[in-house]
Structure formats: structure tokens, C-alpha cells
Design an enzyme around this catalytic site. Structure first.
Site, PDB file in Angstrom:
ATOM      1  N   TYR A 143       0.813  -1.214   0.000  1.00 39.34           N
ATOM      2  CA  TYR A 143       0.000   0.000   0.000  1.00 39.34           C
ATOM      3  C   TYR A 143       0.852   1.272   0.000  1.00 39.34           C
ATOM      4  O   TYR A 143       0.426   2.295  -0.508  1.00 39.34           O
ATOM      5  CB  TYR A 143      -0.928   0.020   1.229  1.00 39.34           C
ATOM      6  CG  TYR A 143      -2.209  -0.751   1.025  1.00 39.34           C
ATOM      7  CD1 TYR A 143      -2.187  -2.092   0.682  1.00 39.34           C
ATOM      8  CD2 TYR A 143      -3.444  -0.130   1.176  1.00 39.34           C
ATOM      9  CE1 TYR A 143      -3.366  -2.798   0.506  1.00 39.34           C
ATOM     10  CE2 TYR A 143      -4.628  -0.827   0.998  1.00 39.34           C
ATOM     11  CZ  TYR A 143      -4.582  -2.166   0.663  1.00 39.34           C
ATOM     12  OH  TYR A 143      -5.750  -2.848   0.484  1.00 39.34           O
ATOM     13  N   LYS A 193       4.005 -15.243   1.322  1.00 41.04           N
ATOM     14  CA  LYS A 193       4.338 -16.096   0.177  1.00 41.04           C
ATOM     15  C   LYS A 193       5.853 -16.209   0.119  1.00 41.04           C
ATOM     16  O   LYS A 193       6.507 -15.679  -0.789  1.00 41.04           O
ATOM     17  CB  LYS A 193       3.756 -15.515  -1.126  1.00 41.04           C
ATOM     18  CG  LYS A 193       2.279 -15.721  -1.193  1.00 41.04           C
ATOM     19  CD  LYS A 193       1.654 -16.498  -2.298  1.00 41.04           C
ATOM     20  CE  LYS A 193       2.389 -16.893  -3.499  1.00 41.04           C
ATOM     21  NZ  LYS A 193       1.980 -18.281  -3.919  1.00 41.04           N
ATOM     22  N   ASP A 225      -1.964 -18.153  -0.491  1.00 45.03           N
ATOM     23  CA  ASP A 225      -2.961 -18.803  -1.361  1.00 45.03           C
ATOM     24  C   ASP A 225      -3.562 -20.019  -0.665  1.00 45.03           C
ATOM     25  O   ASP A 225      -4.778 -20.240  -0.694  1.00 45.03           O
ATOM     26  CB  ASP A 225      -2.353 -19.162  -2.730  1.00 45.03           C
ATOM     27  CG  ASP A 225      -1.071 -19.979  -2.632  1.00 45.03           C
ATOM     28  OD1 ASP A 225      -0.464 -20.040  -1.539  1.00 45.03           O
ATOM     29  OD2 ASP A 225      -0.660 -20.568  -3.657  1.00 45.03           O
ATOM     30  N   ASP A 249      -5.845  -7.555   3.447  1.00 45.89           N
ATOM     31  CA  ASP A 249      -7.020  -6.951   2.822  1.00 45.89           C
ATOM     32  C   ASP A 249      -7.874  -8.041   2.181  1.00 45.89           C
ATOM     33  O   ASP A 249      -9.082  -8.125   2.395  1.00 45.89           O
ATOM     34  CB  ASP A 249      -6.569  -5.931   1.766  1.00 45.89           C
ATOM     35  CG  ASP A 249      -7.730  -5.251   1.081  1.00 45.89           C
ATOM     36  OD1 ASP A 249      -8.679  -4.864   1.790  1.00 45.89           O
ATOM     37  OD2 ASP A 249      -7.701  -5.119  -0.155  1.00 45.89           O
ATOM     38  N   ASP A 253     -11.566 -10.027   3.774  1.00 45.93           N
ATOM     39  CA  ASP A 253     -12.858 -10.047   3.079  1.00 45.93           C
ATOM     40  C   ASP A 253     -13.368 -11.474   2.956  1.00 45.93           C
ATOM     41  O   ASP A 253     -14.556 -11.750   3.111  1.00 45.93           O
ATOM     42  CB  ASP A 253     -12.734  -9.451   1.662  1.00 45.93           C
ATOM     43  CG  ASP A 253     -13.161  -7.986   1.609  1.00 45.93           C
ATOM     44  OD1 ASP A 253     -13.111  -7.325   2.669  1.00 45.93           O
ATOM     45  OD2 ASP A 253     -13.531  -7.505   0.526  1.00 45.93           O
TER      46      ASP A 253
HETATM   47  C1  IPM Z   1     -10.271  -2.095   3.718  1.00 43.17           C
HETATM   48  C2  IPM Z   1     -10.592  -1.386   2.421  1.00 43.17           C
HETATM   49  C3  IPM Z   1      -9.507  -0.360   2.165  1.00 43.17           C
HETATM   50  C4  IPM Z   1      -8.202  -1.112   1.970  1.00 43.17           C
HETATM   51  C5  IPM Z   1      -9.799   0.593   0.999  1.00 43.17           C
HETATM   52  C6  IPM Z   1     -11.112   1.325   1.169  1.00 43.17           C
HETATM   53  C7  IPM Z   1      -8.680   1.583   0.802  1.00 43.17           C
HETATM   54  O1  IPM Z   1     -10.726  -2.313   1.408  1.00 43.17           O
HETATM   55  O2  IPM Z   1     -10.183  -1.415   4.764  1.00 43.17           O
HETATM   56  O3  IPM Z   1     -10.125  -3.314   3.705  1.00 43.17           O
HETATM   57  O4  IPM Z   1      -7.900  -1.575   0.858  1.00 43.17           O
HETATM   58  O5  IPM Z   1      -7.471  -1.231   2.954  1.00 43.17           O
HETATM   59 MG    MG Z   2     -10.607  -4.369   2.029  1.00 47.58          MG
END
Ligand code: IPM
Ligand code: MG
Length: 368
Positions: A143, A193, A225, A249, A253
Site C-alpha cells: 500500500y 508467500k 494462497d 485486505d 474479506d
Molecule cells: C479495507 C478497504 C480499504 C483497503 C480501501 C477502502 C482503501 O478495502 O479497509 O479493507 O484496501 O485497505
Molecule cells: Mg478491504
């Protein structure tokens, strides 16, 4: 004792203001029923800030964030800002907060409330009772690594993102994860990785070194992975997972969806403690700004309310109150109230505001 808990609220964009409104409701409840008051300031972040300041985080807002006990954030982003320059985009405001507050440890719990096990895309028995904590490095890696952006290479355009980690950046987040693991199931998966990435080899080496200080915790290294695959195959094998910014990230999710809804998951982003034990902190739901349902009272406020519970626990040392808010959220689901994202047959569909009211009703019962 009760006063002077300084909280900065940054509702942001999309459904952010609606879900933050329900935190306000619970804050008012706490004021009235528990005699705990917060000094609350409001400000803009993301697209909302861009509309006023032409930047997604004004300097004075950044200053405020540096000087409060905790920041509560809603969500940022929306299609209307897709063409705004990168450094003014809604996401940039959030990244600036994370970076300048030095919030290196992002805690993303993925717990599956029994009432919602059916809403998961996985079989009930795989997820019911699930309790994973993902610790994502939040201030470095892909990032923020330099160089970043367009270059000319062998006469053509090339684009670069850089993944870079210093020793200390890895060590502090791994240590934070071990500290959590020791209080939980004593199992830590360190995810990278190392088979392909030099930063992965480095990460693995440091995790192994730090692990020597935590002999009671079982440390396992896993490729990212494989971790993604194991999360959907047998998620209950995990207790705490520590990983870098980009893998964190993606994997968070993935873990979020296991629990039935992204609308359910809170997060805490913590900095290092100073001499007085105070640490900078920001709390936000894992879900985004959901522009498609913004302003329609359909959003699920539970992730933001659970983020507020984390705030009570980690910033204000109020674990009893935190547990009460968490219990109230669970009870509301147990009695059958659902927002659209987690709606099931036979349950009662409620709006964002009704969900907040129901949580306060449960809080009344718990406090009685
Ligand atoms: C998260 C989001 C952020 C990230 C975005 C909104 C910049 O996806 O907090 O997971 O990628 O960190
Ligand atoms: Mg995210």
C-alpha cells in the site's frame, strides 16, 4: 472518571452516516443509563470531505484525529469520485489516517453468531461458532512502498507498486498477534508467500524469531494462497492469523463472508502504546460505503456498533460495557430481527434505525 473520553466521529460516505447514527444512539443510551459520557466531535472524511475541501482529509481533521482517544469511522468512497486524482480520492483520506496515526495493527475478528450460521455461504457446521482474529499489517507493504506509479521502461509505459517491509514493521505486528493469541486459542498462523516473495522469506524469519518469546503459542507458517483455500475449506482450524497489508485486505474479506455477512464485522486499528499506556486507535466496520443502498435506511449498523464495542474495550478499558453491546447485538439477532443483507425466511425485516432501537432495547434489559 466518566467524562473526557474524547471521540472523533468521521461518518464518511454512502451508508457511513446512517450506521454512525446508530452508534450515536448507543452513546446516548450509555450517557443516560450508564452515566458514561463521551466528548464527541464530528468531522468529514472521504468524498464528503472532498466536496468541501477538495481533499479527502483536511489537515485540521488529521490534527483532531491525533488528539482524541479514539476515532470512529463509517465508510469512504463512491462512484461519483472514481475520476478524482488518486491523492484526493476518498480512500486516500483513510490511508492517511492509518499512516499518520501509525495504526500498524489492524484487528479484524471474524466470528459467526449462531443465529447467522445459515446465512453463510458455507455449510452451517463449518462456520457455526467460528471465532478467528485476523491481524493485518496496516501502515506499510504494497500500500505504501516506494517507488509507486508510472515509469518509462525500455521505451514503454510501465507501472510499479513496491512491497517493502522493515524488520521492525514486521516484528511489531507479529508481536501484537502473539499477544492476542496468548489470550485466545494459543494458535497463530503467520501468512505470506515465502515461496515467491523475498518479503515473505523475511516475514517468516522474523515470525519464527518472535515466536521464541511465546513458547506457549503454536506457530504455523502458511502461504497466502493456501490460507485462502483453507479459510473456505475448514475455517475453524484458525485462531489468530497475522499477515501483511495486501494479503490481509484480501483474506479478511474472505473471512468476513464466512460469517454470513460483511455487514456484521467490526475492526480496530491500533498504534503502539506510549509511556502512559495510551495508544492511537481507529475503529471502523469492515464493509464499505455501499452506495447502492445509501440513504435508504437499509444498511446493517451492527458492524459499526460492534466496532464501537471494540472501541470501549481497547481504548477505554470498558470490557464489561463492550461485552454488553456485543451481547445486545447477538440477542437482537436471536429474537429474529434482520436488516436486508442478512434477511432469512421467517425473520423480521427492520431498517437501520429500527435495528439500532432494538439494540438499545436489549441493552435496557441487560442493564436492568
Ligand atoms: C479495507 C478497504 C480499504 C483497503 C480501501 C477502502 C482503501 O478495502 O479497509 O479493507 O484496501 O485497505
Ligand atoms: Mg478491504
Amino acid at each position: 472518571m466518566a467524562a473526557n473520553k474524547k471521540l472523533l466521529m468521521l461518518p464518511g460516505d454512502g451508508i457511513g452516516p446512517e450506521v454512525m447514527g446508530e452508534v450515536r444512539r448507543v452513546v446516548e443510551w450509555m450517557d443516560a443509563r450508564r452515566h458514561v459520557s463521551f466528548d464527541i466531535e464530528d468531522d468529514l472524511v472521504g468524498g464528503a470531505a472532498y466536496e468541501v475541501h477538495k481533499t479527502s482529509l483536511a489537515d485540521e481533521t488529521m490534527d483532531k484525529a491525533m488528539n482524541v482517544d479514539a476515532v470512529m469511522l463509517g465508510a469512504v468512497g463512491g462512484p461519483q469520485w472514481d475520476n478524482v486524482a488518486r491523492d484526493a480520492r476518498p480512500e486516500a483520506g483513510l490511508l492517511r489516517l492509518r499512516k499518520e496515526m501509525d495504526l500498524f495493527a489492524n484487528l479484524r475478528p471474524a466470528t459467526c453468531m449462531p443465529a447467522l450460521a445459515e446465512a453463510s455461504s458455507l455449510k452451517n457446521e463449518l462456520v457455526s461458532g467460528l471465532d478467528i482474529m485476523i491481524v493485518r499489517e496496516l501502515t506499510s507493504g504494497t500500500y505504501f512502498g516506494q517507488p509507486k506509479g508510472m515509469q518509462t521502461y525500455e521505451g514503454q509505459e510501465r507501472c510499479v507498486d513496491t512491497t517493502a517491509y522493515t524488520h521492525d514493521e514486521i516484528e511489531r505486528v507479529v508481536r501484537a498477534a502473539f499477544d492476542l493469541a496468548i489470550k485466545r486459542g494459543k494458535k497463530l498462523h503467520s501468512v505470506e508467500k515465502a515461496n515467491v516473495m523475498e518479503t515473505g522469506v523475511f516475514w517468516r524469519k522474523i515470525a519464527t524469531e518472535v515466536g521464541k518469546d511465546y513458547p506457549e503459542v503454536e506457530l504455523e507458517h502458511m502461504y497466502a494462497d493456501n490460507c485462502a483455500m483453507q479459510l473456505v475449506r475448514a475455517p475453524k482450524q484458525f485462531d489468530v492469523i497475522v499477515t501483511d497489508n495486501l494479503f490481509g485486505d484480501v483474506l479478511s474479506d474472505c473471512a468476513a463472508m464466512l460469517t454470513g455477512s460483511l455487514g456484521m464485522l467490526p475492526s480496530a486499528s491500533l498504534g503502539a502504546a506510549d509511556e502512559s499506556g495510551r495508544r492511537r486507535a481507529l475503529y471502523e466496520p469492515v464493509h464499505g460505503s455501499a452506495p447502492d443502498i445509501a440513504g435508504e435506511s437499509k444498511a446493517n449498523p451492527l458492524a459499526t456498533l460492534l466496532s464501537f464495542a471494540m472501541c470501549l474495550r481497547y481504548s477505554f478499558d470498558m470490557s464489561d460495557d463492550a461485552a454488553m453491546v456485543e451481547k445486545a447485538c447477538a440477542n437482537v439477532l436471536d429474537v429474529g430481527y434482520r436488516t436486508g443483507d442478512i434477511m432469512q425466511d421467517g425473520m423480521t425485516l427492520v431498517s437501520t434505525q429500527q435495528m439500532g432501537e432494538k439494540v438499545c432495547e436489549e441493552l435496557n434489559k441487560l442493564a436492568a
